[in-house]
Design a protein around this motif. Structure first.
Motif, PDB file in Angstrom:
ATOM      1  N   MET A   1     -62.211 -16.835 -21.444  1.00 27.30           N
ATOM      2  CA  MET A   1     -62.888 -16.711 -20.159  1.00 27.30           C
ATOM      3  C   MET A   1     -63.181 -15.240 -19.876  1.00 27.30           C
ATOM      4  O   MET A   1     -62.321 -14.377 -20.041  1.00 27.30           O
ATOM      5  N   LYS A   2     -64.408 -14.959 -19.437  1.00 30.62           N
ATOM      6  CA  LYS A   2     -64.816 -13.597 -19.110  1.00 30.62           C
ATOM      7  C   LYS A   2     -64.871 -13.438 -17.587  1.00 30.62           C
ATOM      8  O   LYS A   2     -65.540 -14.209 -16.902  1.00 30.62           O
ATOM      9  N   ILE A   3     -64.169 -12.431 -17.095  1.00 31.99           N
ATOM     10  CA  ILE A   3     -64.067 -12.203 -15.662  1.00 31.99           C
ATOM     11  C   ILE A   3     -64.575 -10.811 -15.320  1.00 31.99           C
ATOM     12  O   ILE A   3     -64.189  -9.828 -15.954  1.00 31.99           O
ATOM     13  N   LEU A   4     -65.442 -10.719 -14.325  1.00 35.43           N
ATOM     14  CA  LEU A   4     -65.863  -9.437 -13.777  1.00 35.43           C
ATOM     15  C   LEU A   4     -65.093  -9.180 -12.491  1.00 35.43           C
ATOM     16  O   LEU A   4     -65.061 -10.030 -11.599  1.00 35.43           O
ATOM     17  N   VAL A   5     -64.462  -8.002 -12.404  1.00 41.05           N
ATOM     18  CA  VAL A   5     -63.796  -7.575 -11.175  1.00 41.05           C
ATOM     19  C   VAL A   5     -64.461  -6.289 -10.714  1.00 41.05           C
ATOM     20  O   VAL A   5     -64.405  -5.271 -11.402  1.00 41.05           O
ATOM     21  N   THR A   6     -65.122  -6.339  -9.567  1.00 39.04           N
ATOM     22  CA  THR A   6     -65.711  -5.119  -9.017  1.00 39.04           C
ATOM     23  C   THR A   6     -64.676  -4.427  -8.130  1.00 39.04           C
ATOM     24  O   THR A   6     -63.759  -5.063  -7.607  1.00 39.04           O
ATOM     25  N   GLY A   7     -64.851  -3.113  -7.969  1.00 29.60           N
ATOM     26  CA  GLY A   7     -63.823  -2.358  -7.250  1.00 29.60           C
ATOM     27  C   GLY A   7     -62.545  -2.263  -8.068  1.00 29.60           C
ATOM     28  O   GLY A   7     -61.434  -2.291  -7.534  1.00 29.60           O
ATOM     29  N   LEU A  20     -54.088 -10.333 -13.836  1.00 27.78           N
ATOM     30  CA  LEU A  20     -54.946 -11.115 -14.728  1.00 27.78           C
ATOM     31  C   LEU A  20     -54.726 -10.764 -16.189  1.00 27.78           C
ATOM     32  O   LEU A  20     -54.967 -11.587 -17.086  1.00 27.78           O
ATOM     33  N   LEU A  21     -54.271  -9.534 -16.458  1.00 22.11           N
ATOM     34  CA  LEU A  21     -54.025  -9.123 -17.839  1.00 22.11           C
ATOM     35  C   LEU A  21     -52.910  -9.934 -18.497  1.00 22.11           C
ATOM     36  O   LEU A  21     -52.782  -9.940 -19.719  1.00 22.11           O
ATOM     37  N   LYS A  22     -52.130 -10.632 -17.690  1.00 26.79           N
ATOM     38  CA  LYS A  22     -51.064 -11.480 -18.228  1.00 26.79           C
ATOM     39  C   LYS A  22     -51.608 -12.830 -18.683  1.00 26.79           C
ATOM     40  O   LYS A  22     -50.874 -13.626 -19.277  1.00 26.79           O
ATOM     41  N   GLN A  23     -52.887 -13.087 -18.387  1.00 23.88           N
ATOM     42  CA  GLN A  23     -53.502 -14.352 -18.768  1.00 23.88           C
ATOM     43  C   GLN A  23     -54.422 -14.162 -19.978  1.00 23.88           C
ATOM     44  O   GLN A  23     -54.749 -13.050 -20.361  1.00 23.88           O
ATOM     45  N   GLN A  24     -54.843 -15.275 -20.546  1.00 26.12           N
ATOM     46  CA  GLN A  24     -55.719 -15.233 -21.710  1.00 26.12           C
ATOM     47  C   GLN A  24     -57.172 -15.134 -21.245  1.00 26.12           C
ATOM     48  O   GLN A  24     -57.865 -16.132 -21.117  1.00 26.12           O
ATOM     49  N   CYS A  25     -57.614 -13.903 -20.986  1.00 22.76           N
ATOM     50  CA  CYS A  25     -58.990 -13.714 -20.551  1.00 22.76           C
ATOM     51  C   CYS A  25     -59.435 -12.293 -20.885  1.00 22.76           C
ATOM     52  O   CYS A  25     -58.615 -11.432 -21.212  1.00 22.76           O
ATOM     53  N   PHE A  26     -60.743 -12.073 -20.822  1.00 19.56           N
ATOM     54  CA  PHE A  26     -61.304 -10.737 -21.020  1.00 19.56           C
ATOM     55  C   PHE A  26     -61.863 -10.282 -19.690  1.00 19.56           C
ATOM     56  O   PHE A  26     -62.671 -10.974 -19.068  1.00 19.56           O
ATOM     57  N   ILE A  27     -61.439  -9.113 -19.254  1.00 17.76           N
ATOM     58  CA  ILE A  27     -61.811  -8.609 -17.932  1.00 17.76           C
ATOM     59  C   ILE A  27     -62.674  -7.368 -18.073  1.00 17.76           C
ATOM     60  O   ILE A  27     -62.322  -6.430 -18.797  1.00 17.76           O
ATOM     61  N   VAL A  28     -63.797  -7.367 -17.382  1.00 15.69           N
ATOM     62  CA  VAL A  28     -64.598  -6.157 -17.228  1.00 15.69           C
ATOM     63  C   VAL A  28     -64.413  -5.689 -15.790  1.00 15.69           C
ATOM     64  O   VAL A  28     -64.617  -6.458 -14.842  1.00 15.69           O
ATOM     65  N   GLU A  55     -58.453  -3.358 -26.038  1.00 17.76           N
ATOM     66  CA  GLU A  55     -59.913  -3.473 -26.016  1.00 17.76           C
ATOM     67  C   GLU A  55     -60.357  -4.927 -25.909  1.00 17.76           C
ATOM     68  O   GLU A  55     -61.455  -5.217 -25.434  1.00 17.76           O
ATOM     69  N   ALA A  56     -59.482  -5.826 -26.340  1.00 16.40           N
ATOM     70  CA  ALA A  56     -59.817  -7.249 -26.304  1.00 16.40           C
ATOM     71  C   ALA A  56     -59.522  -7.885 -24.944  1.00 16.40           C
ATOM     72  O   ALA A  56     -59.924  -9.031 -24.696  1.00 16.40           O
ATOM     73  N   SER A  57     -58.816  -7.145 -24.073  1.00 16.74           N
ATOM     74  CA  SER A  57     -58.447  -7.745 -22.789  1.00 16.74           C
ATOM     75  C   SER A  57     -59.084  -7.068 -21.586  1.00 16.74           C
ATOM     76  O   SER A  57     -59.245  -7.696 -20.538  1.00 16.74           O
ATOM     77  N   TYR A  78     -72.772  -9.548 -20.685  1.00 17.39           N
ATOM     78  CA  TYR A  78     -71.437 -10.154 -20.785  1.00 17.39           C
ATOM     79  C   TYR A  78     -71.377 -11.641 -20.461  1.00 17.39           C
ATOM     80  O   TYR A  78     -70.437 -12.319 -20.879  1.00 17.39           O
ATOM     81  N   GLY A  79     -72.322 -12.171 -19.708  1.00 18.54           N
ATOM     82  CA  GLY A  79     -72.310 -13.602 -19.415  1.00 18.54           C
ATOM     83  C   GLY A  79     -71.002 -14.066 -18.796  1.00 18.54           C
ATOM     84  O   GLY A  79     -70.321 -14.943 -19.334  1.00 18.54           O
ATOM     85  N   PHE A  80     -70.649 -13.507 -17.663  1.00 17.03           N
ATOM     86  CA  PHE A  80     -69.357 -13.779 -17.039  1.00 17.03           C
ATOM     87  C   PHE A  80     -69.215 -15.239 -16.617  1.00 17.03           C
ATOM     88  O   PHE A  80     -70.169 -15.882 -16.187  1.00 17.03           O
ATOM     89  N   ASP A  81     -67.970 -15.727 -16.728  1.00 19.42           N
ATOM     90  CA  ASP A  81     -67.641 -17.059 -16.208  1.00 19.42           C
ATOM     91  C   ASP A  81     -67.240 -16.980 -14.738  1.00 19.42           C
ATOM     92  O   ASP A  81     -67.610 -17.832 -13.937  1.00 19.42           O
ATOM     93  N   ILE A  82     -66.454 -15.948 -14.419  1.00 17.30           N
ATOM     94  CA  ILE A  82     -65.918 -15.762 -13.072  1.00 17.30           C
ATOM     95  C   ILE A  82     -66.258 -14.358 -12.596  1.00 17.30           C
ATOM     96  O   ILE A  82     -66.172 -13.393 -13.365  1.00 17.30           O
ATOM     97  N   VAL A  83     -66.622 -14.224 -11.330  1.00 12.99           N
ATOM     98  CA  VAL A  83     -66.850 -12.909 -10.734  1.00 12.99           C
ATOM     99  C   VAL A  83     -65.969 -12.793  -9.491  1.00 12.99           C
ATOM    100  O   VAL A  83     -65.967 -13.685  -8.640  1.00 12.99           O
ATOM    101  N   ILE A  84     -65.230 -11.685  -9.403  1.00 14.29           N
ATOM    102  CA  ILE A  84     -64.403 -11.406  -8.235  1.00 14.29           C
ATOM    103  C   ILE A  84     -64.889 -10.092  -7.646  1.00 14.29           C
ATOM    104  O   ILE A  84     -64.663  -9.023  -8.222  1.00 14.29           O
TER     105      ILE A  84
END
Length: 334
Positions: A1-7, A20-28, A55-57, A78-84
């Motif tokens: 899962m790809k997640i964008l976190v702004t701020g 979120l880094l404790k979960q299986q996802c990639f965060i930008v 780099e993978a997380s 990046y084609g994010f799945d989730i945006v926060i």
């Protein structure tokens, strides 16, 4: 899962990404690192995130929400799945002095977020609103069913506008959106413009603190760990199309209050800081400030029912943790 976190370099964004880094996802994470407050603190938050990630997380990109072209490219790449969306120009009183910065970040920037979600077909947009949308409402506790048509600061007006814009995009493009009205978030690595930060600094230094409204204001102070737990849980609570009694429009749209549900007087708040610092405050009593409100008190029944959100941290425990961090970060390093 790809997640964008702004701020990402901000207070809540930093703590959320750590969780979120404790979960299986990639965060930008993106942030424009503006100088509204100490950029060194923002950079230190990012340094901690880099130390806790690979780099993978996690990837950080310096980027301004108001940059339409760059934001469109980010979503396309990046084609994010989730945006926060936690990125915004913060501060009630600062909005009186610098209104255009709020328009650029909180309105133009949010349109760019919505457009990105639309074209990338994002599965869930979670975004920061604010308890300030309730303005001078009399009824307590504040409920998401209350009218919020009379903001008393431009900051509050931009946050209410975000909710309206999100509903429009949810209705037109079927984008699931959830707005969270935050109630006075505090804790380690917090924002230096917040009262608890400046109170701690001045009490430790033996300086006078400004106490507005004779300390009689009430705030629904919410510890950062409780806020982060709520955001993490809400990610998986994707709203479905629904219709209210007031409209025939349907949209996968939801608004929640996220607060401690136990308002605390400014007087008790100051006492907690005094106890944690081991020093009494020297007070300068002042009237209420323009754009401020006498009380905030969150009705969180809907959030509790939907994700079992129950804040765990008392003001005394939370302030003690903050002061411990503050001493280690500012006092012991000086």
């Amino acid at each position: 899962m790809k997640i964008l976190v702004t701020g990402a370099a901000g207070f809540i964004g930093f703590h959320l990404i750590k969780a979120l880094l404790k979960q299986q996802c990639f965060i930008v994470g993106i942030d424009n690192l503006n100088p509204y407050y100490d950029v060194n603190l923002k950079n230190d938050r990012l340094k901690i995130l880099s130390e806790h990630s690979t780099e993978a997380s996690f990837k950080f990109i310096k980027l301004d929400l108001a940059d339409r072209t760059a934001m469109a490219s980010l979503f396309a790449d990046y084609g994010f799945d989730i945006v926060i969306n936690l990125g915004a120009q913060a501060g009630v009183r600062y909005s009186i002095e610098k209104p255009h910065e709020y328009v650029d970040s909180n309105l133009v920037g949010f349109v760019n977020i919505l457009e990105g979600c639309r074209h990338a077909k994002v599965k869930h947009l979670v975004y920061a609103s604010s308890s300030s949308v309730y303005g001078m409402n009399i009824k307590q506790p504040f409920s998401t069913k209350d009218r919020v048509d009379f903001p008393i600061s431009l900051y509050a007006a931009t946050k209410k506008s975000n909710e309206l814009m999100a509903h429009t995009y949810s209705h037109l493009y079927n984008i699931p959106t959830t707005g969270l009205r935050f109630f006075t978030v505090y804790g380690p690595y917090g924002r230096p413009d917040m009262a608890y930060f400046s109170f701690t600094k001045k009490i430790l230094a033996g300086e006078q603190i400004d106490v507005y409204n004779n300390g009689e204001m009430q705030r629904d102070f919410t510890y950062i760990d409780d806020i982060v737990e709520g955001i993490v849980r809400i990610i998986d609570k994707v709203p479905t199309p629904q219709q209210s009694a007031a409209t025939t429009a349907t949209a996968p749209y939801q608004i929640y209050n996220i607060g401690n549900n136990q308002p605390v007087t400014l007087r008790r708040f100051i006492t907690a800081i005094e106890d944690a610092c081991g020093k009494k405050a020297k007070e300068n009593l002042l009237p209420m400030q323009p754009g401020d409100v006498p009380a905030t008190y969150a009705d969180i029944d809907e959030l509790t029912a939907d994700i079992d959100f129950i804040p765990q941290t008392s003001i005394e425990d939370g302030i003690a943790k903050f002061v411990e961090w503050y001493k280690a970060y500012y006092v012991e390093q000086s």
